[in-house]
Scaffold this motif. Structure first.
Motif, PDB file in Angstrom:
ATOM      1  N   GLY A   1       1.235  -8.588 -18.493  1.00 16.15           N
ATOM      2  CA  GLY A   1      -0.202  -8.226 -17.989  1.00 16.15           C
ATOM      3  C   GLY A   1      -0.426  -6.793 -17.428  1.00 16.15           C
ATOM      4  N   ALA A   2       0.647  -6.459 -16.600  1.00 16.94           N
ATOM      5  CA  ALA A   2       0.574  -4.980 -16.072  1.00 16.94           C
ATOM      6  C   ALA A   2       0.844  -3.946 -17.090  1.00 16.94           C
ATOM      7  CB  ALA A   2       1.784  -4.979 -15.012  1.00 16.94           C
ATOM      8  N   ILE A   3       1.640  -4.227 -18.094  1.00 18.27           N
ATOM      9  CA  ILE A   3       2.079  -3.281 -19.222  1.00 18.27           C
ATOM     10  C   ILE A   3       0.716  -3.302 -20.217  1.00 18.27           C
ATOM     11  CG2 ILE A   3       3.129  -3.161 -21.414  1.00 18.27           C
ATOM     12  CD1 ILE A   3       5.640  -4.530 -19.998  1.00 18.27           C
ATOM     13  N   ARG A   4       0.259  -4.310 -20.486  1.00 17.26           N
ATOM     14  CA  ARG A   4      -1.151  -4.341 -21.137  1.00 17.26           C
ATOM     15  C   ARG A   4      -2.255  -3.556 -20.330  1.00 17.26           C
ATOM     16  NH1 ARG A   4      -2.474  -9.596 -23.910  1.00 17.26           N
ATOM     17  NH2 ARG A   4      -0.958  -8.745 -25.285  1.00 17.26           N
ATOM     18  N   VAL A   5      -2.282  -3.776 -19.170  1.00 21.99           N
ATOM     19  CA  VAL A   5      -3.555  -2.847 -18.557  1.00 21.99           C
ATOM     20  C   VAL A   5      -3.148  -1.439 -18.545  1.00 21.99           C
ATOM     21  CG1 VAL A   5      -4.361  -2.372 -16.208  1.00 21.99           C
ATOM     22  CG2 VAL A   5      -4.241  -4.910 -17.059  1.00 21.99           C
ATOM     23  N   GLU A   6      -1.824  -1.008 -18.228  1.00 20.83           N
ATOM     24  CA  GLU A   6      -1.451   0.251 -18.070  1.00 20.83           C
ATOM     25  C   GLU A   6      -1.572   1.197 -19.689  1.00 20.83           C
ATOM     26  OE1 GLU A   6      -1.403   2.112 -15.458  1.00 20.83           O
ATOM     27  OE2 GLU A   6      -1.923   0.503 -14.337  1.00 20.83           O
ATOM     28  N   ALA A   7      -1.339   0.163 -20.724  1.00 19.27           N
ATOM     29  CA  ALA A   7      -1.284   0.780 -22.028  1.00 19.27           C
ATOM     30  C   ALA A   7      -2.670   1.186 -22.551  1.00 19.27           C
ATOM     31  CB  ALA A   7      -0.620  -0.181 -23.114  1.00 19.27           C
TER      32      ALA A   7
ATOM     33  N   ASP B   1       0.858  -1.333  -0.106  1.00 15.51           N
ATOM     34  CA  ASP B   1       0.143   0.048   0.113  1.00 15.51           C
ATOM     35  C   ASP B   1       0.944   1.247  -0.067  1.00 15.51           C
ATOM     36  OD1 ASP B   1      -2.093   1.696   0.193  1.00 15.51           O
ATOM     37  OD2 ASP B   1      -2.366   1.537   2.264  1.00 15.51           O
ATOM     38  N   THR B   2       0.703   1.949  -1.135  1.00 11.39           N
ATOM     39  CA  THR B   2       1.522   3.170  -1.081  1.00 11.39           C
ATOM     40  C   THR B   2       0.905   4.287  -0.666  1.00 11.39           C
ATOM     41  OG1 THR B   2       0.812   3.574  -3.317  1.00 11.39           O
ATOM     42  CG2 THR B   2       3.043   2.245  -3.133  1.00 11.39           C
ATOM     43  N   GLY B   3      -0.226   4.389   0.207  1.00 11.06           N
ATOM     44  CA  GLY B   3      -0.929   5.342   0.564  1.00 11.06           C
ATOM     45  C   GLY B   3      -1.816   6.204  -0.630  1.00 11.06           C
ATOM     46  N   PRO B   4      -2.304   7.108   0.062  1.00 16.30           N
ATOM     47  CA  PRO B   4      -3.453   7.925  -1.037  1.00 16.30           C
ATOM     48  C   PRO B   4      -2.828   8.698  -2.121  1.00 16.30           C
ATOM     49  CG  PRO B   4      -3.293   8.842   1.103  1.00 16.30           C
ATOM     50  CD  PRO B   4      -2.458   7.752   1.086  1.00 16.30           C
ATOM     51  N   GLY B   5      -3.676   8.745  -3.123  1.00 19.39           N
ATOM     52  CA  GLY B   5      -3.282   9.549  -4.186  1.00 19.39           C
ATOM     53  C   GLY B   5      -2.365   8.909  -5.150  1.00 19.39           C
ATOM     54  N   PRO B   6      -2.481   9.446  -6.364  1.00 21.32           N
ATOM     55  CA  PRO B   6      -1.644   8.683  -7.615  1.00 21.32           C
ATOM     56  C   PRO B   6      -0.229   9.014  -7.407  1.00 21.32           C
ATOM     57  CG  PRO B   6      -2.355  10.950  -8.227  1.00 21.32           C
ATOM     58  CD  PRO B   6      -3.100  10.824  -6.730  1.00 21.32           C
TER      59      PRO B   6
ATOM     60  N   MET C   1      -1.472 -14.517 -17.315  1.00 23.98           N
ATOM     61  CA  MET C   1      -1.381 -12.766 -17.282  1.00 23.98           C
ATOM     62  C   MET C   1      -2.043 -12.092 -16.024  1.00 23.98           C
ATOM     63  SD  MET C   1      -0.304 -11.865 -20.430  1.00 23.98           S
ATOM     64  CE  MET C   1      -1.371 -10.230 -21.120  1.00 23.98           C
ATOM     65  N   SER C   2      -2.968 -12.759 -15.348  1.00 24.20           N
ATOM     66  CA  SER C   2      -3.635 -12.465 -14.131  1.00 24.20           C
ATOM     67  C   SER C   2      -3.913 -13.506 -13.552  1.00 24.20           C
ATOM     68  CB  SER C   2      -4.318 -11.419 -14.497  1.00 24.20           C
ATOM     69  OG  SER C   2      -5.616 -11.780 -15.017  1.00 24.20           O
ATOM     70  N   ASP C   3      -3.888 -13.492 -11.874  1.00 27.41           N
ATOM     71  CA  ASP C   3      -4.443 -14.255 -11.302  1.00 27.41           C
ATOM     72  C   ASP C   3      -5.850 -13.783 -10.761  1.00 27.41           C
ATOM     73  OD1 ASP C   3      -3.974 -12.695  -8.970  1.00 27.41           O
ATOM     74  OD2 ASP C   3      -2.047 -14.331  -8.346  1.00 27.41           O
ATOM     75  N   GLU C   4      -6.607 -14.880  -9.708  1.00 27.08           N
ATOM     76  CA  GLU C   4      -8.030 -14.686  -9.054  1.00 27.08           C
ATOM     77  C   GLU C   4      -7.577 -13.482  -8.089  1.00 27.08           C
ATOM     78  OE1 GLU C   4      -5.652 -17.666  -6.972  1.00 27.08           O
ATOM     79  OE2 GLU C   4      -6.283 -17.654  -8.872  1.00 27.08           O
ATOM     80  N   ASP C   5      -6.582 -13.099  -7.622  1.00 23.46           N
ATOM     81  CA  ASP C   5      -6.537 -11.993  -6.582  1.00 23.46           C
ATOM     82  C   ASP C   5      -6.146 -10.699  -7.476  1.00 23.46           C
ATOM     83  OD1 ASP C   5      -6.705 -13.768  -4.452  1.00 23.46           O
ATOM     84  OD2 ASP C   5      -4.687 -14.295  -4.686  1.00 23.46           O
ATOM     85  N   GLY C   6      -6.094 -10.704  -8.654  1.00 25.43           N
ATOM     86  CA  GLY C   6      -5.636  -9.473  -9.490  1.00 25.43           C
ATOM     87  C   GLY C   6      -4.337  -9.148  -9.720  1.00 25.43           C
TER      88      GLY C   6
ATOM     89  N   ALA D   1       3.139   0.453 -14.849  1.00 24.78           N
ATOM     90  CA  ALA D   1       3.346  -1.005 -14.855  1.00 24.78           C
ATOM     91  C   ALA D   1       4.001  -1.446 -13.751  1.00 24.78           C
ATOM     92  CB  ALA D   1       4.039  -1.709 -16.164  1.00 24.78           C
ATOM     93  N   HIS D   2       5.202  -0.880 -13.283  1.00 28.35           N
ATOM     94  CA  HIS D   2       5.961  -1.159 -12.136  1.00 28.35           C
ATOM     95  C   HIS D   2       4.937  -0.882 -10.771  1.00 28.35           C
ATOM     96  CE1 HIS D   2       8.853  -0.335  -8.908  1.00 28.35           C
ATOM     97  NE2 HIS D   2       9.575  -1.582  -9.470  1.00 28.35           N
ATOM     98  N   GLN D   3       4.481   0.158 -10.812  1.00 27.78           N
ATOM     99  CA  GLN D   3       3.611   0.660  -9.737  1.00 27.78           C
ATOM    100  C   GLN D   3       2.470  -0.414  -9.419  1.00 27.78           C
ATOM    101  OE1 GLN D   3       4.720   2.960  -7.728  1.00 27.78           O
ATOM    102  NE2 GLN D   3       2.998   2.508  -6.112  1.00 27.78           N
ATOM    103  N   ARG D   4       1.747  -0.570 -10.597  1.00 29.03           N
ATOM    104  CA  ARG D   4       0.595  -1.723 -10.554  1.00 29.03           C
ATOM    105  C   ARG D   4       1.316  -3.020  -9.927  1.00 29.03           C
ATOM    106  NH1 ARG D   4      -4.206  -2.577 -12.416  1.00 29.03           N
ATOM    107  NH2 ARG D   4      -4.347  -0.652 -13.337  1.00 29.03           N
ATOM    108  N   LEU D   5       2.353  -3.552 -10.328  1.00 28.34           N
ATOM    109  CA  LEU D   5       2.859  -4.724  -9.876  1.00 28.34           C
ATOM    110  C   LEU D   5       3.276  -4.640  -8.350  1.00 28.34           C
ATOM    111  CD1 LEU D   5       5.160  -5.575 -12.738  1.00 28.34           C
ATOM    112  CD2 LEU D   5       3.143  -6.911 -12.128  1.00 28.34           C
ATOM    113  N   LEU D   6       3.563  -3.352  -7.720  1.00 20.93           N
ATOM    114  CA  LEU D   6       4.041  -3.168  -6.519  1.00 20.93           C
ATOM    115  C   LEU D   6       2.580  -3.090  -5.741  1.00 20.93           C
ATOM    116  CD1 LEU D   6       6.597  -0.382  -6.486  1.00 20.93           C
ATOM    117  CD2 LEU D   6       6.798  -2.940  -5.584  1.00 20.93           C
ATOM    118  N   ILE D   7       1.636  -2.505  -6.114  1.00 19.61           N
ATOM    119  CA  ILE D   7       0.345  -2.680  -5.444  1.00 19.61           C
ATOM    120  C   ILE D   7      -0.359  -3.651  -5.649  1.00 19.61           C
ATOM    121  CG2 ILE D   7      -1.620  -1.188  -5.306  1.00 19.61           C
ATOM    122  CD1 ILE D   7       0.002   1.382  -5.896  1.00 19.61           C
ATOM    123  N   GLY D   8      -0.497  -4.128  -6.946  1.00 16.01           N
ATOM    124  CA  GLY D   8      -1.838  -5.125  -7.145  1.00 16.01           C
ATOM    125  C   GLY D   8      -1.139  -6.561  -6.809  1.00 16.01           C
TER     126      GLY D   8
END
Length: 183
Positions: free
Chosen positions: A119-125, A73-78, A108-113, A94-101
């Motif tokens: 997969g992270a690059i594709r979502v962020e693109a 959890d990196t805290g509130p805000g983008p 490409m993804s699992d049941e926990d997200g 994508a790096h931030q998504r992998l850290l948080i999610g």
């Protein structure tokens, strides 16, 4: 017959020692002070013994990425955008998504997200296939720079690791590489 004479040694003093005085009663404060001093001495001795007994053991610094494997959890805000170039910014997101999610392998993804690298690059693109391809190419280049040309693809590299530490480090390095190239 010769006479026996008894010789007495009058040089030995006959001293009487006085009985020791009974110990004085110590107050609670005085007893605690004495116990504190004794415990401090024992702890100092134990610390020296520990240093001597463990001096031969090699120690390596602990990397928190080896210990913390779940989402962070990196805290509130983008997350602030550090990279002005589109490919570098995509890799950073994508790096931030992998850290948080979370990170996963073999999918490409699992049941926990959690997501794999692609997969992270594709979502962020967000549907921009050209941007996605450019980011994947830079990531593969960064991986090959570090691990050699034997790495076939980003998915094979992703699936070859048991923890997220190395894959996430490579996404972060790829973002810097893309920024340096002006991509």
């Amino acid at each position: 017959m010769p006479q026996a004479h008894t010789i007495s040694d009058s040089t030995t003093p006959t001293t009487t020692t006085a009985a020791p005085a009974p110990p004085a009663e110590l107050s609670l404060e005085e007893r605690l002070t004495l116990i504190n001093a004794e415990m401090t001495a024992r702890l100092d001795q134990a610390a020296v013994a520990y240093e001597v007994n463990t001096a031969h053991l090699g120690t390596e610094p602990v990397n928190l990425a080896d210990i913390i494997t779940g989402p962070v959890d990196t805290g509130p805000g983008p997350v602030p955008h550090l990279y002005p170039t589109p490919v570098a910014a995509l890799l950073q997101r994508a790096h931030q998504r992998l850290l948080i999610g979370g990170w996963c392998k073999d999918a490409m993804s699992d049941e926990d997200g959690a997501r794999c690298l692609l997969g992270a690059i594709r979502v962020e693109a967000r549907g921009d296939r050209g941007l996605e391809a450019s980011a994947a190419a830079v990531l593969l280049d960064a991986i090959r720079r570090r691990f050699g040309d034997d790495v076939d693809s980003v998915p094979s590299f992703n699936d070859a690791h048991a923890t997220s530490r190395t894959p996430l480090c490579m996404v972060d390095q790829a973002a810097g590489l893309a920024d340096a190239r002006g991509l």
